[in-house]
Design an enzyme around this catalytic site. Structure first.
Site, PDB file in Angstrom:
ATOM      1  N   LYS A 253       0.854  -1.201   0.000  1.00 15.62           N
ATOM      2  CA  LYS A 253       0.000   0.000   0.000  1.00 15.62           C
ATOM      3  C   LYS A 253       0.883   1.242   0.000  1.00 15.62           C
ATOM      4  O   LYS A 253       1.684   1.431   0.905  1.00 15.62           O
ATOM      5  CB  LYS A 253      -0.899  -0.005   1.248  1.00 15.62           C
ATOM      6  N   ASP A 258      -2.602  10.266   3.609  1.00 17.46           N
ATOM      7  CA  ASP A 258      -3.994   9.855   3.790  1.00 17.46           C
ATOM      8  C   ASP A 258      -4.734  10.871   4.660  1.00 17.46           C
ATOM      9  O   ASP A 258      -4.667  10.818   5.883  1.00 17.46           O
ATOM     10  CB  ASP A 258      -4.031   8.462   4.447  1.00 17.46           C
ATOM     11  N   LYS A 265     -10.140  12.969   8.112  1.00 22.56           N
ATOM     12  CA  LYS A 265      -9.633  12.606   9.445  1.00 22.56           C
ATOM     13  C   LYS A 265      -9.579  13.856  10.333  1.00 22.56           C
ATOM     14  O   LYS A 265      -9.433  14.961   9.820  1.00 22.56           O
ATOM     15  CB  LYS A 265      -8.198  12.055   9.327  1.00 22.56           C
ATOM     16  N   ASP A 276       1.748   6.472   5.507  1.00 25.35           N
ATOM     17  CA  ASP A 276       0.737   5.521   5.035  1.00 25.35           C
ATOM     18  C   ASP A 276       1.161   4.808   3.741  1.00 25.35           C
ATOM     19  O   ASP A 276       0.401   4.024   3.179  1.00 25.35           O
ATOM     20  CB  ASP A 276      -0.598   6.246   4.843  1.00 25.35           C
ATOM     21  N   ASP A 335     -12.108   7.002   3.857  1.00 25.18           N
ATOM     22  CA  ASP A 335     -10.899   6.795   4.662  1.00 25.18           C
ATOM     23  C   ASP A 335     -10.492   5.316   4.724  1.00 25.18           C
ATOM     24  O   ASP A 335      -9.416   4.983   5.203  1.00 25.18           O
ATOM     25  CB  ASP A 335     -11.113   7.356   6.082  1.00 25.18           C
ATOM     26  N   GLU A 337      -9.354   3.542   2.433  1.00 23.36           N
ATOM     27  CA  GLU A 337      -8.862   3.630   1.056  1.00 23.36           C
ATOM     28  C   GLU A 337      -7.794   2.597   0.731  1.00 23.36           C
ATOM     29  O   GLU A 337      -7.641   2.195  -0.412  1.00 23.36           O
ATOM     30  CB  GLU A 337      -8.338   5.044   0.774  1.00 23.36           C
ATOM     31  N   ARG A 339      -7.524  -0.535   1.351  1.00 17.03           N
ATOM     32  CA  ARG A 339      -8.060  -1.793   0.809  1.00 17.03           C
ATOM     33  C   ARG A 339      -8.501  -1.637  -0.641  1.00 17.03           C
ATOM     34  O   ARG A 339      -8.480  -2.592  -1.412  1.00 17.03           O
ATOM     35  CB  ARG A 339      -9.199  -2.291   1.707  1.00 17.03           C
TER      36      ARG A 339
HETATM   37  N1  BES Z   1      -4.084   4.577   7.070  1.00 18.19           N
HETATM   38  C1  BES Z   1      -5.179   4.310   7.924  1.00 18.19           C
HETATM   39  C2  BES Z   1      -4.842   3.318   9.030  1.00 18.19           C
HETATM   40  C3  BES Z   1      -3.809   3.748  10.049  1.00 18.19           C
HETATM   41  C4  BES Z   1      -4.189   4.217  11.285  1.00 18.19           C
HETATM   42  C5  BES Z   1      -2.468   3.609   9.785  1.00 18.19           C
HETATM   43  C6  BES Z   1      -3.259   4.563  12.215  1.00 18.19           C
HETATM   44  C7  BES Z   1      -1.508   3.969  10.727  1.00 18.19           C
HETATM   45  C8  BES Z   1      -1.910   4.439  11.947  1.00 18.19           C
HETATM   46  C9  BES Z   1      -6.322   3.721   7.104  1.00 18.19           C
HETATM   47  O1  BES Z   1      -6.405   4.153   5.788  1.00 18.19           O
HETATM   48  C10 BES Z   1      -7.600   4.117   7.758  1.00 18.19           C
HETATM   49  O2  BES Z   1      -7.895   5.290   7.771  1.00 18.19           O
HETATM   50  N2  BES Z   1      -8.320   3.146   8.294  1.00 18.19           N
HETATM   51  C11 BES Z   1      -9.537   3.395   8.960  1.00 18.19           C
HETATM   52  C12 BES Z   1     -10.545   2.382   8.464  1.00 18.19           C
HETATM   53  C13 BES Z   1     -11.953   2.684   8.865  1.00 18.19           C
HETATM   54  C14 BES Z   1     -12.471   3.918   8.172  1.00 18.19           C
HETATM   55  C15 BES Z   1     -12.803   1.492   8.519  1.00 18.19           C
HETATM   56  C16 BES Z   1      -9.306   3.236  10.453  1.00 18.19           C
HETATM   57  O3  BES Z   1      -8.517   2.373  10.854  1.00 18.19           O
HETATM   58  O4  BES Z   1      -9.881   4.005  11.213  1.00 18.19           O
HETATM   59 ZN    ZN Z   2      -4.674   4.806   4.927  1.00 23.52          ZN
HETATM   60 MN    MN Z   3      -7.508   5.950   5.577  1.00 21.16          MN
END
Ligand code: BES
Ligand code: ZN
Ligand code: MN
Length: 488
Positions: A253, A258, A265, A276, A335, A337, A339
């Site tokens: 990824k 992000d 966010k 990210d 968010d 994204e 996946r």
């Molecule tokens: N890049 C984030 C995940 C992340 C969080 C990486 C903290 C490093 C540290 C990912 O894209 C994300 O935002 N995931 C969301 C998913 C949710 C919207 C289902 C999350 O984990 O809150």
């Molecule tokens: Zn992300």
């Molecule tokens: Mn995200």
């Protein structure tokens, strides 16, 4: 700190100024140092040691022999593991850094008190891994350089030395990429940098946004459409085997930043999302290492590079996209994204390269940090053997991974009313598993596959045993070991 090493034969210790390091056994016995020190120095050291060992300090001990020479004693356990030797090397780096040392001599032969002579290369590996720092944007560079002179009666072992050097260059490249801020390392710049890896013998192919649209990679392209930067899929191929056997595939990824997109966010810690793209950086560092050390394996790295921004053309919550696999996805949260990027990258990898296995890496979910903190990456797999191999390699290099479940019962949480699936689970719970379960839908031909969620591992505010604070490079040494132990 920049380490400049050299190897030389033993002459006479009195010629050396600066730090002089010797290895001893755990009891810090020094009879074997009589060979190197003159009579009175050895006696003085014995006295100093007697006084000091009373307060039973663990780890390295140092003594000022005279104003020009500092003796460092490094206690070794009997037949200690490579990993422990590396960590001792890292301790020496820390010590020399705190001393502001400019030169150190390491009397390599003394390592034989408890280890095989070649363990010196592991020790040096640990020293160098720990010396990394990212100061590209500091006008005043912190990193002074340190001369490390390895004194040995043995012939220099170029093969082992070069192997460790390749791993270090791979790890450091990963750390550099992860450390770069979002305004510098955006997808356009990232793709450009990757083309330079042609120089070391990797075959690099770049698919730009226009090509990706034509191919039908709409899940990936959708994530990047709110950014003024392009979106890319880049493949890096290494053919180290003469035969045309199926490659191992590594998918990463690469979300260069992000923001969350329209599902924005919160401001606090959003700056962390510059890492990210760590999954992709691990894939790149690993491929660089394989090429540099001319690994006897066929491997391919595939990275999806995008920037997730809330622009006027950004993807909306509720949008439905058709992925490269043909499956449709309702994007309920922009968010989630990573996946979407991986979905297309994984199907593309499986179809194009027909690999014998796929390992993907991603900073995919915050939920994995809740579950495992920064001690283990989350490991998900459709294959017990592959899972075991990754777990074992992780234990060896102390880049640990813990397996968590996949199960078809989770699928219903991701089914959508309007499309084949949705990109988040509205019921709640099992955030990292549902994300992995989502990815699994894009493996179309039952290829053995493992997913490493490295959100808690890629970056650390604190220094680790082999790392300074910041980007950790987690995953490069793990996957290198995984390949070395099982596929070379
Ligand atoms: N890049 C984030 C995940 C992340 C969080 C990486 C903290 C490093 C540290 C990912 O894209 C994300 O935002 N995931 C969301 C998913 C949710 C919207 C289902 C999350 O984990 O809150
Ligand atoms: Zn992300
Ligand atoms: Mn995200």
């Amino acid at each position: 700190m920049i380490i400049k090493d050299s190897f030389s034969k033993f002459t006479n210790i009195s010629k050396f100024s600066g730090c002089i390091a010797f290895f001893t056994n755990e009891k810090l016995e020094i009879t074997h140092l009589k060979k190197y020190l003159n009579f009175s120095d050895h006696k003085n050291l014995t006295v100093l040691l007697k006084n000091k060992s009373k307060n039973k300090k663990k780890g390295l001990l140092s003594f000022d022999l005279n104003p020009n020479q500092k003796i460092i004693l490094i206690p070794l356990k009997k037949n200690q593991k490579s990993n422990e030797t590396e960590k001792l090397g890292a301790k020496l780096t820390d010590f020399l850094k705190s001393e502001g040392a400019e030169v150190t001599h390491i009397v390599s032969d003394t390592i034989s008190v408890n280890l095989k002579p070649d363990a010196i290369y592991e020790f040096l590996h640990g020293m160098r891994l720990k010396s990394y720092s990212f100061d590209r944007y500091k006008s005043k560079k912190e990193s002074n350089s340190l001369k490390v002179n390895i004194i040995s009666s043995k012939k220099f072992n170029k093969k082992i030395y070069d192997k460790f050097k390749a791993i270090e260059l791979g790890v450091n490249y990963t750390k550099d990429l992860v450390s770069e801020p979002g305004n510098i390392l955006h997808p356009d710049e990232y793709a450009k940098r990757l083309t330079q890896l042609k120089k070391i013998g990797l075959k690099v192919s770049v698919y730009n946004e226009k090509q990706l649209k034509k191919m039908g990679c709409n899940a990936l392209v959708g994530v990047g459409q709110g950014s003024i930067r392009g979106s890319y899929l880049v493949t890096l191929e290494w053919r180290g085997k003469k035969s045309n056997s199926k490659p191992l595939a590594f998918v990463g990824k690469g979300v260069c930043f992000d923001t969350g997109g329209i599902s924005l966010k919160p401001a606090r810690f959003m700056e962390d999302m510059t890492y990210d793209m760590a999954g992709s950086a691990v894939v790149v560092g690993l491929m660089k290492n394989l090429a540099l050390r001319k690994s006897k394996v066929n491997a391919v790295g595939v990275v999806g590079l995008v920037e997730n921004m809330p622009g006027g053309n950004a993807q909306r919550p509720g949008d439905i996209v058709k992925s490269y696999s043909g499956k449709t996805i309702e994007v309920l949260n922009t968010d989630a994204e990573g996946r979407l990027v991986l979905a297309d990258a994984i199907t593309f990898t499986e179809k194009k390269f027909k690999p014998s296995l796929i390992v993907d890496l991603a900073t995919l979910t915050g939920a994995i940090v809740v579950a495992l903190g920064s001690e283990y990456a989350g490991l998900f797999s459709n294959n017990d053997n592959l899972s075991k191999q990754i777990h074992e390699a992780g234990e060896k290099v102390e880049e640990k991974a813990w397996r968590l479940p996949l199960h078809s019962n989770y699928d219903k949480l991701m089914n959508s009313k309007n499309a084949d699936m949705q990109n988040i689970n509205y019921v709640g719970g099992a955030g990292s598993t549902t994300a992995a379960q989502f990815l699994q839908r894009f493996i179309l031909n039952k290829t053995p596959w493992a997913h490493l969620d490295i959100a808690g591992m890629a970056f650390s505010k604190y220094a680790g045993a082999l790392n300074s604070s910041g980007a950790t490079g987690y995953g490069v040494r793990l996957l290198n070991k995984f390949i070395e132990d099982n596929y070379e």
